[in-house]
Design a protein around this motif. Structure first.
Motif, mmCIF file in Angstrom:
data_model
loop_
_atom_site.group_PDB
_atom_site.id
_atom_site.type_symbol
_atom_site.label_atom_id
_atom_site.label_comp_id
_atom_site.label_asym_id
_atom_site.label_seq_id
_atom_site.Cartn_x
_atom_site.Cartn_y
_atom_site.Cartn_z
ATOM 1 N N GLU A 352 0.766 -0.954 0.070
ATOM 2 C CA GLU A 352 -0.004 0.016 0.124
ATOM 3 C C GLU A 352 0.862 1.226 0.111
ATOM 4 O O GLU A 352 0.502 2.103 -0.424
ATOM 5 N N GLU A 353 2.033 1.244 0.510
ATOM 6 C CA GLU A 353 2.799 2.418 0.819
ATOM 7 C C GLU A 353 4.169 2.083 0.427
ATOM 8 O O GLU A 353 4.833 1.117 0.946
ATOM 9 N N ASN A 380 -2.723 -2.619 -5.380
ATOM 10 C CA ASN A 380 -3.410 -1.762 -4.219
ATOM 11 C C ASN A 380 -2.477 -0.618 -3.560
ATOM 12 O O ASN A 380 -2.783 -0.007 -2.320
ATOM 13 N N LYS A 382 -1.373 2.863 -2.646
ATOM 14 C CA LYS A 382 -1.914 4.136 -2.460
ATOM 15 C C LYS A 382 -1.037 5.140 -2.463
ATOM 16 O O LYS A 382 -1.482 6.455 -2.633
ATOM 17 N N THR A 383 0.328 5.009 -1.934
ATOM 18 C CA THR A 383 1.171 6.233 -1.786
ATOM 19 C C THR A 383 2.555 5.810 -2.193
ATOM 20 O O THR A 383 2.914 4.663 -1.743
ATOM 21 N N LYS A 414 -1.989 10.881 -8.142
ATOM 22 C CA LYS A 414 -2.632 10.505 -7.068
ATOM 23 C C LYS A 414 -2.062 9.777 -6.172
ATOM 24 O O LYS A 414 -2.431 9.541 -5.017
ATOM 25 N N ILE A 415 -1.316 9.042 -6.506
ATOM 26 C CA ILE A 415 -0.168 8.147 -5.605
ATOM 27 C C ILE A 415 1.178 8.733 -5.365
ATOM 28 O O ILE A 415 1.615 8.573 -4.343
#
Length: 419
Positions: A352-353, A380, A382-383, A414-415
């Motif tokens: 995710e990160e 998945n 996100k960052t 967005k990421i």
């Protein structure tokens, strides 16, 4: 306050703990002074006796305050004191005292350490302690402690300790669940055997060449700084692990199965590759991985990391959610053949990160390919944070590389963000 019942006044004033505030309040009225015996905690700051001109010594002043309290549970003393003063205080409050914190100020005073009884020896009078915190300790000899049957937390900050003295101190604390040794020096070989220990933070100051053996079957959190050889065999409960060595090298690690491990942090200037590869192999269930090791190599040779296969690495860590990757490890994932084994259907399922630190435009094409692959296969994700630090190059390749990173951020705004 005058209209409140005595019980309420006593309850309010019992929450004061600064010794100066307590002394001032006791002079306000007879009613307030009568609340002094109900204090649960008393704290003497470092400057408690600055400007003091009374005839009694600070030791006696503290003794008088303590003698007025019926059931003191916590005592914190940062102001200077003597061993005889400490002994007299603990004789008064030993039965009720649960938490004791002392600024010893004898780390360079060998004479005070060998005096009998020493300040450390005096602590043994408080047999019902649940937590003990000591600052500035010289523990050249084993403290004359009986067993602390209720002591759950021991913290020593800024100390010079001999191996045998520390071992003796730990034997007197068999029920410890929390052990903290910060900024401590003098160690060569440390052995910790505590059956109930759950949290352990060890920061060894010096050359970073000591060894540690830990036998604690209930250990859940372990942070170690300054060790070259680590052996921790009982690890079924270990959930968070940090190993760092900012002064020396990490040569050997020996851990049991890390099936419960959720967070692993490896830091330092140089680790032997065998130690790194073993830690990565044992931590296959980890969810958060932080790697900031600059070099590998044995003895004096500083070498880059060998090539790490991108697909194999993430397949070996299927539960990885957060990946902080700095320096040599990122370069190892960005080698020419790191992405050669990508097969159809490959994904990084839980990531995710990602935090990536970039310091050089070398192998810019492979680095961009690795960053793009993290975005492509991290379904998945996100960052992604890209930190560009100290990029030392006057060549146009630095500008080109930075332009490529900016393009990547724009395409995935967005990421991706740049710091």
């Amino acid at each position: 306050m005058e209209s409140l019942p005595d019980a309420i006044v006593q309850y309010i004033l019992s929450h004061l703990n600064n010794a100066r505030d307590v002394a001032v309040c006791s002079c306000v009225s007879k009613r307030w002074k009568e609340s002094l015996p109900y204090l649960k905690s008393l704290y003497f700051p470092r400057n408690s006796f600055d400007g003091y001109t009374g005839s009694d010594s600070p030791d006696i002043v503290i003794w008088k305050m303590l003698s007025s309290i019926t059931c003191l549970e916590e005592l914190v003393v940062y102001s200077p004191f003597t061993s005889s003063g400490l002994a007299s205080w603990l004789l008064l409050v030993h039965s009720s005292l649960k938490h004791l914190e002392l600024r010893m100020d004898n780390i360079t005073d060998y004479k005070a350490c060998v005096d009998s009884p020493s300040k450390l020896d005096c602590v043994s009078a408080a047999k019902n302690l649940e937590s003990l915190k000591l600052w500035g300790v010289l523990m050249a000899n084993s403290p004359k402690w009986d067993v602390f049957k209720n002591l759950k937390s021991l913290e020593i900050v800024g100390a010079r300790l001999e191996d045998s003295a520390l071992s003796a101190a730990l034997r007197a604390c068999p029920k410890l669940t929390n052990l903290v040794l910060l900024g401590c020096e003098g160690f060569r070989s440390v052995s910790v055997e505590l059956p109930y220990l759950e949290q352990c933070k060890l920061d060894f100051y010096g050359l970073g060449n000591c060894s540690l053996s830990l036998t604690c079957p209930k250990i859940e959190l372990l942070e170690v700084q300054g060790c070259s050889w680590l052996r921790v065999r009982e690890t079924t409960c270990l959930r968070k692990l940090l190993i760092a060595n900012n002064s020396g090298r990490v040569y050997m690690v020996d851990f049991g199965k890390l099936s419960a491990l959720e967070s692993l942090s490896m830091r330092g200037v140089q680790w032997c590759w065998d130690a790194i590869s073993k830690m990565l192999e044992w931590s296959s269930e980890v969810k958060h991985l932080y790697m900031k090791v600059e070099f590998t190599g044995d003895l004096e040779s500083l070498l880059p990391f060998p090539e790490v296969d991108f697909v194999e690495f993430f397949n070996s860590h299927p539960k990885l959610q957060k990946f902080d990757i700095h320096g040599a490890m990122f370069a190892a994932l960005c080698q020419k053949n790191s992405l050669k084994n990508v097969e159809p259907g490959f994904v990084i399922p839980c990531l995710e990160e990602v935090v990536v630190q970039v310091r050089s435009p070398l192998n810019a094409e492979q680095k961009m390919s690795t960053l793009e692959s993290l975005l492509k296969y991290g379904k998945n994700l996100k960052t992604m944070v890209i930190r560009i630090l100290q990029m030392k190059s006057n060549h146009s390749s630095s500008d080109d590389f930075f332009d490529e990173i900016c393009r990547l951020r724009f395409m995935n705004r967005k990421i991706v963000r740049i710091e």
